[in-house]
Design an enzyme around this catalytic site. Structure first.
Site, PDB file in Angstrom:
ATOM      1  N   GLU A 278       0.830  -1.210   0.000  1.00 27.17           N
ATOM      2  CA  GLU A 278       0.000   0.000   0.000  1.00 27.17           C
ATOM      3  C   GLU A 278       0.866   1.262   0.000  1.00 27.17           C
ATOM      4  O   GLU A 278       0.537   2.258  -0.655  1.00 27.17           O
ATOM      5  CB  GLU A 278      -0.927  -0.002   1.222  1.00 27.17           C
ATOM      6  CG  GLU A 278      -1.923  -1.153   1.254  1.00 27.17           C
ATOM      7  CD  GLU A 278      -2.846  -1.154   0.050  1.00 27.17           C
ATOM      8  OE1 GLU A 278      -3.126  -0.067  -0.497  1.00 27.17           O
ATOM      9  OE2 GLU A 278      -3.276  -2.240  -0.358  1.00 27.17           O
ATOM     10  N   ASP A 359       3.564  -4.150  -5.884  1.00 26.76           N
ATOM     11  CA  ASP A 359       4.134  -5.427  -5.439  1.00 26.76           C
ATOM     12  C   ASP A 359       5.660  -5.382  -5.503  1.00 26.76           C
ATOM     13  O   ASP A 359       6.358  -5.847  -4.589  1.00 26.76           O
ATOM     14  CB  ASP A 359       3.621  -6.572  -6.312  1.00 26.76           C
ATOM     15  CG  ASP A 359       2.228  -7.040  -5.917  1.00 26.76           C
ATOM     16  OD1 ASP A 359       1.734  -6.607  -4.864  1.00 26.76           O
ATOM     17  OD2 ASP A 359       1.639  -7.831  -6.671  1.00 26.76           O
TER      18      ASP A 359
END
Length: 411
Positions: A278, A359
């Site tokens: 995040e 990611d």
């Protein structure tokens, strides 16, 4: 019929047809691969969990098909069927002055649409979600949450609507510029002051009490150069077994909020990896880019509405006998999605690219194995299908399929 009517009907028919076709493809693909867990997940996802995910995905997609048909019927009923005009005429009896008359017409239409969707929402919560063990809310809590959401929506939206209608009446041909500026100011105020209020007002939010986990998170934040107002936990388990996490606020007012279900499911290292993902969205400026694109798209949409609102064929072609500011807003609000639906794959592709990048950011700041383990647990515990239809996924999915995401991290 006016040309706009034919164009609108064609867009609704095409959009509904594509939705139903993709839903059928999704059901067929998930059912076809139900028997066997994909090889990369064979040692981490039990067969029973894979079967549950397949059945859950099929059940939700079937419910989505019903929702698609209802949406099309409601849209045609409100516009060409005369629903908006009927509510307008009904409120004329109250003899309210503007902008109050326009505001109550808009709010009444939105209330009717919400009531029409309520039975399907109840069925989704207390049948589909309950059947697969995800629902933890009660009927009373369900309606209390809806009531709180309604009150909050009125508190935020009604003043904005009244101000927009007044600007449309008194600001001349460039009213849409002033409405856009008002919208930007209002959205910025919400983000700075009460962003996430739809969750934090309805659900209980508390500071994270786990000192070791909080210290680990704060170390990660410092390592990534991220400032926040603190780490909090929300009582999502009172309503659902699904896990989630989100950021609220902007600038130095950002807060990190975890669902308690996520905290209880993942190991500390896995929670850290999910948070790093995040954080990647912020550090790679994904959030900023989306805000800019949203603002530009809003300006373009309002400019288009400003042009359409001055043309009688816009109203007559969509079921209204005459022009009005609130009528223009309502028509644009309901009709525009029938056309913007066709850019959904582009938005989904952009989002998936951002997810891959986030990611990669997480894998630079935490062990990639921890993020992979967290993703496997989240896919498993949320009963997310591991075998979606390729076209369905490319058209809708904001996140990459599990197989592609894990393969990228392993690489």
């Amino acid at each position: 019929m006016p040309p706009l009517t034919w164009i609108f009907l064609l867009a609704v028919a095409a959009g509904t047809g594509i939705r139903l076709w993709l839903a059928n493809r999704q059901i067929a693909a998930v059912t076809r691969h139900r028997a066997q867990v994909p090889e990369p997940f064979a040692h981490s996802v039990p067969s029973a969990a894979h079967h549950k995910a397949a059945d859950y995905s099929v059940a939700r997609t079937r419910l989505g098909r019903i929702d698609t048909v209802i949406d099309a019927v409601v849209l045609l009923g409100l516009t060409l069927g005369g629903g908006i005009d009927a509510l307008d005429r009904l409120w004329l009896r109250a003899a309210l002055p503007e902008p109050w008359h326009g505001a109550v017409v808009v709010l009444s239409v939105l209330l009717v649409v919400g009531l029409i969707g309520l039975p399907l929402s109840l069925w989704s919560t207390f049948q589909v979600e309950a059947r697969f063990g995800f629902n933890r809310t009660t009927v009373a809590l369900f309606f209390v949450d809806r009531l709180k959401g309604l009150v909050l929506g009125l508190a935020i939206g009604a003043p904005l609507l009244l101000a927009a209608l007044e600007l449309m009446r008194h600001s001349g041909a460039l009213w849409w510029v002033y409405v856009w500026a008002l919208w930007l100011n209002r959205i910025a105020g919400i983000d700075l002051g009460i962003s996430g209020a739809d969750r934090t007002t309805i659900q209980s939010i508390q500071p994270l009490n786990d000192a070791a986990l909080r210290a680990r998170i704060e170390t990660l934040l410092a390592r990534c150069g991220f400032a926040s107002r603190g780490v909090f936990v929300i009582d999502g388990s009172k309503r659902s077994a699904h896990g989630n996490a989100y950021f609220t606020g902007v600038g130095r007012n950002k807060r990190i909020v975890f669902f308690d279900t996520l905290i209880s499911t993942l190991e500390p290292g896995e929670i850290e990896a999910v948070l790093a993902h995040e954080l990647g969205h912020f550090k790679l400026h994904h959030i900023r880019r989306r805000l800019i694109v949203t603002a530009v798209a809003a300006l373009a949409g309002l400019a288009l509405l400003g042009w359409l609102a001055a043309r009688s064929w816009f109203y007559q072609g969509l079921g209204l006998p005459g022009a009005s500011d609130y009528g223009a807003l309502l028509l644009f609000m309901f009709v525009a999605p029938a056309f913007t639906f066709f850019v959904t794959p582009l938005a989904a592709r952009w989002s998936r690219q951002d997810e891959f990048a986030a990611d990669a950011f997480a894998a630079q700041h935490t062990p990639a194995a921890a993020l992979m383990a967290a993703l496997v647990k989240l896919y498993r515990d949320n009963a997310t299908t591991l075998t979606p239809d390729r076209l369905h996924s490319q058209f809708y999915d904001s996140h990459p399929p599990a197989l592609a995401r894990i393969a990228k991290l392993r690489g």
